[in-house]
Design an enzyme around this catalytic site. Structure first.
Site, PDB file in Angstrom:
ATOM      1  N   TYR A  21      -2.633  -2.025   3.961  1.00 13.12           N
ATOM      2  CA  TYR A  21      -2.208  -2.252   2.629  1.00 13.12           C
ATOM      3  C   TYR A  21      -1.502  -3.586   2.252  1.00 13.12           C
ATOM      4  O   TYR A  21      -0.510  -3.943   3.173  1.00 13.12           O
ATOM      5  CB  TYR A  21      -1.347  -1.054   1.963  1.00 13.12           C
ATOM      6  CG  TYR A  21      -2.081   0.277   2.104  1.00 13.12           C
ATOM      7  CD1 TYR A  21      -2.930   0.741   1.349  1.00 13.12           C
ATOM      8  CD2 TYR A  21      -1.995   1.100   3.484  1.00 13.12           C
ATOM      9  CE1 TYR A  21      -3.638   2.121   1.439  1.00 13.12           C
ATOM     10  CE2 TYR A  21      -2.855   2.111   3.495  1.00 13.12           C
ATOM     11  CZ  TYR A  21      -3.703   2.522   2.378  1.00 13.12           C
ATOM     12  OH  TYR A  21      -4.325   3.824   2.656  1.00 13.12           O
ATOM     13  N   TRP A  49       3.236  -1.885  -7.684  1.00 18.18           N
ATOM     14  CA  TRP A  49       4.199  -1.036  -8.287  1.00 18.18           C
ATOM     15  C   TRP A  49       4.152   0.262  -7.970  1.00 18.18           C
ATOM     16  O   TRP A  49       3.708   0.986  -8.685  1.00 18.18           O
ATOM     17  CB  TRP A  49       4.199  -1.232  -9.902  1.00 18.18           C
ATOM     18  CG  TRP A  49       4.748  -2.331 -10.353  1.00 18.18           C
ATOM     19  CD1 TRP A  49       4.967  -3.744  -9.620  1.00 18.18           C
ATOM     20  CD2 TRP A  49       4.996  -2.735 -11.602  1.00 18.18           C
ATOM     21  NE1 TRP A  49       5.244  -4.837 -10.346  1.00 18.18           N
ATOM     22  CE2 TRP A  49       5.314  -4.329 -11.788  1.00 18.18           C
ATOM     23  CE3 TRP A  49       5.023  -2.303 -13.105  1.00 18.18           C
ATOM     24  CZ2 TRP A  49       5.765  -4.875 -12.912  1.00 18.18           C
ATOM     25  CZ3 TRP A  49       5.451  -2.676 -14.192  1.00 18.18           C
ATOM     26  CH2 TRP A  49       5.536  -4.177 -13.988  1.00 18.18           C
ATOM     27  N   LYS A  94       4.055 -10.361   3.539  1.00 18.21           N
ATOM     28  CA  LYS A  94       2.876  -9.632   3.393  1.00 18.21           C
ATOM     29  C   LYS A  94       1.448 -10.370   3.576  1.00 18.21           C
ATOM     30  O   LYS A  94       0.437 -10.090   3.924  1.00 18.21           O
ATOM     31  CB  LYS A  94       2.920  -9.018   2.184  1.00 18.21           C
ATOM     32  CG  LYS A  94       3.890  -7.918   2.096  1.00 18.21           C
ATOM     33  CD  LYS A  94       3.553  -6.577   3.129  1.00 18.21           C
ATOM     34  CE  LYS A  94       2.572  -5.731   2.694  1.00 18.21           C
ATOM     35  NZ  LYS A  94       2.023  -4.836   3.622  1.00 18.21           N
ATOM     36  N   ASP A 121       0.725  -6.962  -4.481  1.00 18.35           N
ATOM     37  CA  ASP A 121       0.492  -7.918  -5.651  1.00 18.35           C
ATOM     38  C   ASP A 121       1.204  -9.056  -5.655  1.00 18.35           C
ATOM     39  O   ASP A 121       1.109 -10.259  -6.241  1.00 18.35           O
ATOM     40  CB  ASP A 121       0.691  -7.281  -7.140  1.00 18.35           C
ATOM     41  CG  ASP A 121       1.949  -6.432  -7.273  1.00 18.35           C
ATOM     42  OD1 ASP A 121       2.491  -6.126  -6.200  1.00 18.35           O
ATOM     43  OD2 ASP A 121       2.639  -6.328  -8.384  1.00 18.35           O
ATOM     44  N   TYR A 180       9.438 -11.370   0.907  1.00 16.60           N
ATOM     45  CA  TYR A 180       8.383 -10.188   0.963  1.00 16.60           C
ATOM     46  C   TYR A 180       6.864 -10.655   0.775  1.00 16.60           C
ATOM     47  O   TYR A 180       6.245 -10.426   1.553  1.00 16.60           O
ATOM     48  CB  TYR A 180       8.824  -9.465  -0.027  1.00 16.60           C
ATOM     49  CG  TYR A 180       8.133  -8.077  -0.044  1.00 16.60           C
ATOM     50  CD1 TYR A 180       7.867  -7.257   0.872  1.00 16.60           C
ATOM     51  CD2 TYR A 180       7.352  -7.957  -1.615  1.00 16.60           C
ATOM     52  CE1 TYR A 180       6.784  -5.942   0.644  1.00 16.60           C
ATOM     53  CE2 TYR A 180       6.313  -6.727  -1.616  1.00 16.60           C
ATOM     54  CZ  TYR A 180       6.387  -5.887  -0.485  1.00 16.60           C
ATOM     55  OH  TYR A 180       5.112  -4.990  -0.728  1.00 16.60           O
ATOM     56  N   GLY A 196       7.012   6.772   4.704  1.00 22.09           N
ATOM     57  CA  GLY A 196       7.058   5.951   3.504  1.00 22.09           C
ATOM     58  C   GLY A 196       6.571   6.728   2.317  1.00 22.09           C
ATOM     59  O   GLY A 196       5.839   7.690   2.671  1.00 22.09           O
ATOM     60  N   GLN A 197       6.726   6.311   0.943  1.00 22.18           N
ATOM     61  CA  GLN A 197       6.116   7.251   0.171  1.00 22.18           C
ATOM     62  C   GLN A 197       4.544   7.070   0.056  1.00 22.18           C
ATOM     63  O   GLN A 197       4.173   8.218  -0.307  1.00 22.18           O
ATOM     64  CB  GLN A 197       6.607   6.506  -1.474  1.00 22.18           C
ATOM     65  CG  GLN A 197       6.328   5.110  -1.814  1.00 22.18           C
ATOM     66  CD  GLN A 197       6.939   5.095  -3.095  1.00 22.18           C
ATOM     67  OE1 GLN A 197       7.210   5.885  -3.951  1.00 22.18           O
ATOM     68  NE2 GLN A 197       7.014   3.602  -3.467  1.00 22.18           N
TER      69      GLN A 197
END
Length: 292
Positions: free
Chosen positions: A98, A149, A128, A101, A124, A10-11
């Site tokens: 992690y 973000w 989470k 928001d 989502y 993932g990023q």
């Protein structure tokens, strides 16, 4: 320090994989090496590798896709973190997980603090939040870092979309009523490494003393429209843009399967107070990322 990283592709995971190598031995895994749709298999991997620290950056982050694939999102975002935390407890490992928001409904009208009551409005965010609860229930040696973000020049994210739109569309319309705290994945990874470096002297005692949920995102806040304006202003190749106009719009003009909370900016004062660390203003971080 032996670190097991989940979600290396993932990023955020990509940045963690390169950053955490400075802290100790790192074992980095992702699909297909590990199948997050079979969360129970995670216990075997953790017991076999026996890390001191587990960093879980794996997540189902397709907000609209989660509405169509709720079971998959639940397996990855809710069930898997609980299995990881339970396995971590059994081998006395510490866990960094992690979150997002999007556990909030966006109706507060001011940046959210950790004591604000979560109230997700899409699948989502709900999954989470369930993942947060599962980690809390299973382990007393964890940090949950809620961020906002997240962007980079890898994988799919808002910065890459805006740069692409500006090269293919003469006029852009961007939501001006969605507000958040843009966060560069690299800085999020680097601050994670700093936490682990500080904790290395007495890891278990450090994590136990700091155990909890913290907000960690780019300092300040911006609307999607303001974020897009700054992206185009800092574009390293502005000559490639064909967009000549960027206009504010309302979220209702862009119907999507998942409802988006309107204002989920995060107040990160508690993290700064507890760890003595923080991320720079989001505009500064964006500028650094785009001149790479």
């Amino acid at each position: 320090m032996k670190i097991l990283l989940f979600g290396k592709n993932g990023q955020l995971g990509w940045e963690l994989n390169r950053t955490l190598t400075t802290i100790g031995e790192i074992i980095s895994l992702d699909y297909p090496e590990v199948d997050f749709t079979k969360p129970q298999s995670l216990r075997h991997i953790i017991e076999e590798t026996c890390p001191e620290v587990i960093v879980n950056a794996a997540a189902y982050t397709d907000v609209d896709g989660a509405e169509r694939h709720a079971k998959l999102a639940t397996q990855i975002n809710a069930i898997a973190p609980g299995e990881i935390a339970e396995a971590a407890r059994r081998i006395h490992a510490s866990l960094i997980h992690y979150s997002t928001d999007y556990v909030f409904d966006g109706n507060k009208g001011a940046p959210y603090v950790e004591t604000d009551m979560p109230h997700p409005i899409n699948t989502y965010g709900s999954t989470k939040l369930e993942g947060e609860k599962a980690v809390q229930a299973a382990s007393a040696n964890y940090l949950i870092l809620r961020t906002s973000w997240v962007y980079s020049l890898r994988r799919d994210n808002f910065v890459k979309k805006v740069l692409s739109w500006a090269r293919t569309q003469p006029k852009l319309r961007i939501a001006s009523d969605q507000i958040g705290s843009p966060t560069w994945a690299r800085l999020l990874a680097e601050i994670t490494a700093q936490i682990l470096a500080i904790a290395s002297q007495d890891r278990q005692a450090y994590f136990t003393s700091k155990c909890g949920i913290y907000h960690l995102a780019g300092a300040g806040q911006a609307s999607r429209f303001e974020f897009a304006q700054k992206i185009l202003e800092l574009d390293p190749a502005p000559q490639e843009q064909i967009a000549r106009e960027i206009l504010p719009a309302l979220s209702t003009e862009f119907p999507t399967p998942a409802q988006r909370p309107l204002n989920t900016a995060l107040d990160c004062a508690l993290f700064q107070e507890q760890f003595g660390l923080g991320l720079p203003q989001w505009e500064q971080a964006l500028a650094l990322m785009l001149i790479e």
